[in-house]
Design a protein around this motif. Sequence first.
Motif, PDB file in Angstrom:
ATOM      1  N   HIS A  22      44.247  19.715  34.049  1.00 16.58           N
ATOM      2  CA  HIS A  22      43.294  20.431  33.218  1.00 16.58           C
ATOM      3  C   HIS A  22      43.662  21.907  33.199  1.00 16.58           C
ATOM      4  O   HIS A  22      43.819  22.510  34.259  1.00 16.58           O
ATOM      5  N   VAL A  24      42.905  25.509  33.498  1.00 19.03           N
ATOM      6  CA  VAL A  24      41.756  26.190  34.084  1.00 19.03           C
ATOM      7  C   VAL A  24      42.023  27.687  34.173  1.00 19.03           C
ATOM      8  O   VAL A  24      43.160  28.139  34.120  1.00 19.03           O
ATOM      9  N   ALA A  37      37.605  24.762  33.946  1.00 19.08           N
ATOM     10  CA  ALA A  37      38.199  24.361  32.678  1.00 19.08           C
ATOM     11  C   ALA A  37      37.222  24.798  31.583  1.00 19.08           C
ATOM     12  O   ALA A  37      36.160  25.358  31.873  1.00 19.08           O
ATOM     13  N   HIS A  84      45.776  26.111  27.268  1.00 18.01           N
ATOM     14  CA  HIS A  84      44.550  26.866  27.468  1.00 18.01           C
ATOM     15  C   HIS A  84      43.938  27.186  26.102  1.00 18.01           C
ATOM     16  O   HIS A  84      44.658  27.460  25.141  1.00 18.01           O
TER      17      HIS A  84
END
Length: 160
Positions: A22, A24, A37, A84
């Motif tokens: 994920h 983050v 996240a 991201h």
Amino acid sequence: MDVSPIAVGMHCYTRMLTSKSHPVVLTVFPGHVRIAAENEVFYNGPADQLEAKYKTLKASIEVRPAGGKPLYIAALGAASSGEHSPAQVEEILRNQERAAQDPQASQLEAGRTVWIGGSNHADGTYGGGLQILAGRELGTLKRVGAMVTEALYAVGVRPL
């Protein structure tokens, strides 16, 4: 004067040896750490409730919340990981600009560096790990991992 938070774009693996990570934002303040996240917070609490260890072989940081499951934080995400979000990138850039100008935060390399991790080439195939070596990703993983571990220890995270 308050110390500016240091924000770094990392990838969180909820277990090791998985192809899912994920993107983050890891934010460190004096005495506080947040790993979030876009739609999920993995940790948001006191730094002294965390233990961390930088694992040079895997070039990741194992983070253990008191009484919780370990998280693995790395500079690059899995090959299938998403990027991201624009909001995360904005948060990282805004915080790092302030941290770079803060005399206390800028003492740490993480306070002077903007890092927003992408995905790596290790796609789970037999040759995936060799692509990391060929693309010089291992050096990046190690440098960012060491830099972030230093920042975690500086704000009160205990060594594992």
